[in-house]
Design a protein around this motif. Structure first.
Motif, PDB file in Angstrom:
ATOM      1  N   MET A   1      29.762 -35.506  -9.457  1.00 27.87           N
ATOM      2  CA  MET A   1      29.213 -35.904  -8.159  1.00 27.87           C
ATOM      3  C   MET A   1      27.949 -35.097  -7.875  1.00 27.87           C
ATOM      4  O   MET A   1      27.957 -33.871  -7.927  1.00 27.87           O
ATOM      5  CB  MET A   1      30.247 -35.652  -7.063  1.00 27.87           C
ATOM      6  N   GLU A   2      26.885 -35.793  -7.555  1.00 29.60           N
ATOM      7  CA  GLU A   2      25.644 -35.106  -7.190  1.00 29.60           C
ATOM      8  C   GLU A   2      25.815 -34.399  -5.852  1.00 29.60           C
ATOM      9  O   GLU A   2      26.463 -34.912  -4.933  1.00 29.60           O
ATOM     10  CB  GLU A   2      24.507 -36.119  -7.087  1.00 29.60           C
ATOM     11  N   HIS A   3      25.229 -33.208  -5.747  1.00 30.42           N
ATOM     12  CA  HIS A   3      25.213 -32.476  -4.480  1.00 30.42           C
ATOM     13  C   HIS A   3      23.776 -32.320  -4.007  1.00 30.42           C
ATOM     14  O   HIS A   3      22.856 -32.178  -4.813  1.00 30.42           O
ATOM     15  CB  HIS A   3      25.885 -31.108  -4.624  1.00 30.42           C
ATOM     16  N   ARG A   4      23.595 -32.379  -2.692  1.00 26.79           N
ATOM     17  CA  ARG A   4      22.273 -32.320  -2.078  1.00 26.79           C
ATOM     18  C   ARG A   4      22.295 -31.342  -0.918  1.00 26.79           C
ATOM     19  O   ARG A   4      23.341 -31.117  -0.308  1.00 26.79           O
ATOM     20  CB  ARG A   4      21.880 -33.714  -1.580  1.00 26.79           C
ATOM     21  N   THR A   5      21.128 -30.807  -0.588  1.00 25.37           N
ATOM     22  CA  THR A   5      21.032 -29.874   0.529  1.00 25.37           C
ATOM     23  C   THR A   5      21.097 -30.638   1.843  1.00 25.37           C
ATOM     24  O   THR A   5      20.330 -31.581   2.070  1.00 25.37           O
ATOM     25  CB  THR A   5      19.721 -29.074   0.469  1.00 25.37           C
ATOM     26  N   LEU A   6      22.016 -30.230   2.707  1.00 21.11           N
ATOM     27  CA  LEU A   6      22.234 -30.902   3.986  1.00 21.11           C
ATOM     28  C   LEU A   6      21.223 -30.405   5.019  1.00 21.11           C
ATOM     29  O   LEU A   6      21.519 -29.620   5.919  1.00 21.11           O
ATOM     30  CB  LEU A   6      23.664 -30.677   4.475  1.00 21.11           C
ATOM     31  N   GLY A   7      20.004 -30.876   4.864  1.00 20.06           N
ATOM     32  CA  GLY A   7      18.961 -30.576   5.832  1.00 20.06           C
ATOM     33  C   GLY A   7      18.801 -29.095   6.088  1.00 20.06           C
ATOM     34  O   GLY A   7      18.826 -28.277   5.168  1.00 20.06           O
ATOM     35  N   ARG A   8      18.628 -28.754   7.351  1.00 17.14           N
ATOM     36  CA  ARG A   8      18.364 -27.377   7.744  1.00 17.14           C
ATOM     37  C   ARG A   8      19.609 -26.499   7.771  1.00 17.14           C
ATOM     38  O   ARG A   8      19.521 -25.316   8.105  1.00 17.14           O
ATOM     39  CB  ARG A   8      17.681 -27.371   9.112  1.00 17.14           C
ATOM     40  N   THR A   9      20.779 -27.068   7.419  1.00 14.11           N
ATOM     41  CA  THR A   9      21.957 -26.202   7.297  1.00 14.11           C
ATOM     42  C   THR A   9      21.853 -25.327   6.060  1.00 14.11           C
ATOM     43  O   THR A   9      22.475 -24.266   5.990  1.00 14.11           O
ATOM     44  CB  THR A   9      23.265 -27.017   7.192  1.00 14.11           C
ATOM     45  N   GLY A  10      21.134 -25.801   5.030  1.00 10.00           N
ATOM     46  CA  GLY A  10      21.051 -25.090   3.760  1.00 10.00           C
ATOM     47  C   GLY A  10      22.278 -25.256   2.899  1.00 10.00           C
ATOM     48  O   GLY A  10      22.328 -24.750   1.775  1.00 10.00           O
ATOM     49  N   ARG A  11      23.285 -25.980   3.376  1.00 10.51           N
ATOM     50  CA  ARG A  11      24.524 -26.173   2.623  1.00 10.51           C
ATOM     51  C   ARG A  11      24.369 -27.287   1.591  1.00 10.51           C
ATOM     52  O   ARG A  11      23.666 -28.269   1.833  1.00 10.51           O
ATOM     53  CB  ARG A  11      25.682 -26.515   3.567  1.00 10.51           C
ATOM     54  N   GLU A  12      25.049 -27.141   0.473  1.00  7.00           N
ATOM     55  CA  GLU A  12      25.079 -28.190  -0.542  1.00  7.00           C
ATOM     56  C   GLU A  12      26.317 -29.055  -0.309  1.00  7.00           C
ATOM     57  O   GLU A  12      27.431 -28.539  -0.225  1.00  7.00           O
ATOM     58  CB  GLU A  12      25.114 -27.576  -1.937  1.00  7.00           C
ATOM     59  N   VAL A  13      26.115 -30.357  -0.193  1.00  8.19           N
ATOM     60  CA  VAL A  13      27.229 -31.276   0.044  1.00  8.19           C
ATOM     61  C   VAL A  13      27.154 -32.439  -0.941  1.00  8.19           C
ATOM     62  O   VAL A  13      26.093 -32.768  -1.469  1.00  8.19           O
ATOM     63  CB  VAL A  13      27.220 -31.821   1.492  1.00  8.19           C
ATOM     64  N   SER A  14      28.285 -33.071  -1.169  1.00  6.16           N
ATOM     65  CA  SER A  14      28.362 -34.193  -2.099  1.00  6.16           C
ATOM     66  C   SER A  14      27.634 -35.407  -1.537  1.00  6.16           C
ATOM     67  O   SER A  14      27.606 -35.642  -0.328  1.00  6.16           O
ATOM     68  CB  SER A  14      29.824 -34.547  -2.371  1.00  6.16           C
ATOM     69  N   SER A  15      27.046 -36.205  -2.426  1.00  5.82           N
ATOM     70  CA  SER A  15      26.316 -37.396  -1.992  1.00  5.82           C
ATOM     71  C   SER A  15      27.246 -38.426  -1.362  1.00  5.82           C
ATOM     72  O   SER A  15      26.817 -39.225  -0.523  1.00  5.82           O
ATOM     73  CB  SER A  15      25.563 -38.019  -3.170  1.00  5.82           C
ATOM     74  N   ILE A  16      28.496 -38.424  -1.764  1.00  8.44           N
ATOM     75  CA  ILE A  16      29.522 -39.239  -1.108  1.00  8.44           C
ATOM     76  C   ILE A  16      30.468 -38.284  -0.390  1.00  8.44           C
ATOM     77  O   ILE A  16      31.103 -37.434  -1.013  1.00  8.44           O
ATOM     78  CB  ILE A  16      30.326 -40.101  -2.099  1.00  8.44           C
ATOM     79  N   GLY A  17      30.512 -38.396   0.923  1.00  8.88           N
ATOM     80  CA  GLY A  17      31.420 -37.588   1.720  1.00  8.88           C
ATOM     81  C   GLY A  17      32.620 -38.418   2.135  1.00  8.88           C
ATOM     82  O   GLY A  17      32.928 -39.463   1.550  1.00  8.88           O
ATOM     83  N   LEU A  18      33.300 -37.959   3.190  1.00  7.94           N
ATOM     84  CA  LEU A  18      34.485 -38.662   3.683  1.00  7.94           C
ATOM     85  C   LEU A  18      34.451 -38.667   5.204  1.00  7.94           C
ATOM     86  O   LEU A  18      34.463 -37.617   5.843  1.00  7.94           O
ATOM     87  CB  LEU A  18      35.762 -37.974   3.199  1.00  7.94           C
ATOM     88  N   GLY A  19      34.391 -39.863   5.782  1.00  4.56           N
ATOM     89  CA  GLY A  19      34.525 -39.999   7.220  1.00  4.56           C
ATOM     90  C   GLY A  19      35.990 -40.079   7.597  1.00  4.56           C
ATOM     91  O   GLY A  19      36.775 -40.733   6.905  1.00  4.56           O
ATOM     92  N   THR A  20      36.369 -39.417   8.685  1.00  3.75           N
ATOM     93  CA  THR A  20      37.799 -39.322   9.010  1.00  3.75           C
ATOM     94  C   THR A  20      38.164 -39.948  10.351  1.00  3.75           C
ATOM     95  O   THR A  20      39.168 -39.593  10.951  1.00  3.75           O
ATOM     96  CB  THR A  20      38.267 -37.857   8.971  1.00  3.75           C
ATOM     97  N   TRP A  21      37.351 -40.879  10.835  1.00  5.32           N
ATOM     98  CA  TRP A  21      37.729 -41.642  12.025  1.00  5.32           C
ATOM     99  C   TRP A  21      39.074 -42.334  11.780  1.00  5.32           C
ATOM    100  O   TRP A  21      39.952 -42.359  12.638  1.00  5.32           O
ATOM    101  CB  TRP A  21      36.633 -42.653  12.330  1.00  5.32           C
ATOM    102  N   GLN A  22      39.245 -42.884  10.581  1.00 10.38           N
ATOM    103  CA  GLN A  22      40.483 -43.587  10.248  1.00 10.38           C
ATOM    104  C   GLN A  22      41.717 -42.697  10.363  1.00 10.38           C
ATOM    105  O   GLN A  22      42.828 -43.190  10.563  1.00 10.38           O
ATOM    106  CB  GLN A  22      40.412 -44.151   8.825  1.00 10.38           C
ATOM    107  N   LEU A  23      41.545 -41.399  10.202  1.00  7.41           N
ATOM    108  CA  LEU A  23      42.688 -40.495  10.224  1.00  7.41           C
ATOM    109  C   LEU A  23      43.074 -40.097  11.649  1.00  7.41           C
ATOM    110  O   LEU A  23      44.061 -39.391  11.852  1.00  7.41           O
ATOM    111  CB  LEU A  23      42.384 -39.237   9.402  1.00  7.41           C
ATOM    112  N   GLY A  24      42.273 -40.533  12.613  1.00  2.50           N
ATOM    113  CA  GLY A  24      42.568 -40.208  14.000  1.00  2.50           C
ATOM    114  C   GLY A  24      43.124 -41.392  14.758  1.00  2.50           C
ATOM    115  O   GLY A  24      44.273 -41.408  15.181  1.00  2.50           O
ATOM    116  N   ALA A  25      42.304 -42.428  14.934  1.00  3.27           N
ATOM    117  CA  ALA A  25      42.727 -43.576  15.737  1.00  3.27           C
ATOM    118  C   ALA A  25      41.730 -44.706  15.559  1.00  3.27           C
ATOM    119  O   ALA A  25      40.744 -44.574  14.844  1.00  3.27           O
ATOM    120  CB  ALA A  25      42.809 -43.173  17.214  1.00  3.27           C
TER     121      ALA A  25
END
Length: 329
Positions: A1-25
């Motif tokens: 999985m490619e990782h990219r810098t998340l803007g001005r956070t400086g953190r490296e994150v995966s190009s495909i993340g996970l949204g968790t609205w489904q896990l709430g309601a």
């Protein structure tokens, strides 16, 4: 999985993340054990970015992630949450330091962390996004160590451009998919130039681009795809990207055919289309099962999509959606 810098956070994150609205309601019920398995499947597939909000299930999504973090202390990924939707309305009247502090304190408890990795204003009104006092309050939370960075989740491209212009906004979250292309015009280039991360949400147009739905498909009563088709509960752009359902089903059949000509399943092609747009940092499809989470992650390994496919997708948008969708958001 490619990782990219998340803007001005400086953190490296995966190009495909996970949204968790489904896990709430708002997507039907998901048992906690199943929700934990979704997080497991995402992480084991290389996902290092989870997106949640304090109102997803009134904090249920955050709390499930908090439990998962305690059980998986070596993960080392990034969790982004959101705030302001706990107010009666997401307007400047409620966008005070005191409210921000209370909401972030609650999210810190739910997630079990001292400092939130990233907090996003959750689709606020225009006056919030343009207020100097709002950003001063957010800067204060950073200085106090309650949050490490902040961003804005927006409904419109103009809101995105206003947020990108702010010097300490780290990220902008916006709807982007093959049926909702306007951010390609100005938002993505502006974010690239400013060094702001782009988090692309609703990449499958609430499932339309999965190719699984027909005119006869029915959703449960507590699924927003049943109760928000005309914007009864919140911005209609969040449900099927604002696309008329029957029109969307027909267009999705064409997208499915184009995808399978490449040897890709439509959800994989749709996610890869978003992830490969210049300026996108990460894409956050949701998942209701571990199988969906693993399948979504494979989009991060897709070779560059061929130009004839990209052209055909653009033609589909231009002929079917541009007139009704492009001017609205």
């Amino acid at each position: 999985m490619e990782h990219r810098t998340l803007g001005r956070t400086g953190r490296e994150v995966s190009s495909i993340g996970l949204g968790t609205w489904q896990l709430g309601a708002d997507w039907g019920e998901v048992e906690e054990s199943a929700a934990l398995k979704v997080l497991d499947a995402g992480a084991s597939s290389g996902v290092s970015f989870f997106d949640t909000a304090d109102v997803y299930g009134d904090g249920r999504s955050e709390s499930v992630i908090g439990r998962w973090l305690r059980e998986n202390p070596s993960w080392g990924g990034t969790v982004a949450t959101k705030m302001i939707r706990r107010a009666p309305d997401p307007s400047l009247e409620h966008a005070s330091y005191e409210n921000f502090k209370a909401w972030t304190d609650r999210s810190r408890r739910n997630l079990g962390v001292d400092t939130l990795d990233l907090v996003q204003l959750h689709c606020p009104t225009d006056d919030v996004i343009t207020s100097d006092a709002v950003y001063e309050a957010l800067d204060r939370l950073v200085e106090e160590g309650a949050i490490a960075a902040y961003g804005v989740s927006v409904e419109t491209c103009q809101q995105a451009l206003d947020a990108i212009a702010r010097p300490h906004v780290a990220t902008v979250q916006i709807i982007l998919n093959a049926f909702r292309r306007k951010p390609l015009d100005e938002v993505l280039p502006a974010a690239q130039e400013a060094g702001v991360g782009i988090i692309a949400r609703v990449p499958l147009a609430s499932g339309l681009l999965s190719g699984r739905y027909t005119a006869q498909t029915r959703f449960t009563e507590n699924d927003h795809r049943s109760f928000n088709r005309r914007g009864e509960a919140f911005d209609i752009g969040e449900t099927f990207s604002g696309v008329d359902y029957l029109t969307g089903v027909e267009a999705a059949a064409h997208f499915t055919a184009l995808s399978r000509e490449l040897g890709l399943e439509p959800p994989t092609a749709a996610l890869a289309w978003v992830a490969q747009q210049p300026g996108v940092t990460t894409v956050i499809p949701g998942a209701r099962s571990s199988e969906q989470a693993r399948a979504n992650a494979t989009a991060g390994d897709v070779d560059p999509l061929p130009q004839d496919f990209l052209d055909a997708v653009q033609d589909l948008y231009n002929s079917t959606f541009r007139e009704t969708i492009h001017p609205r958001w």
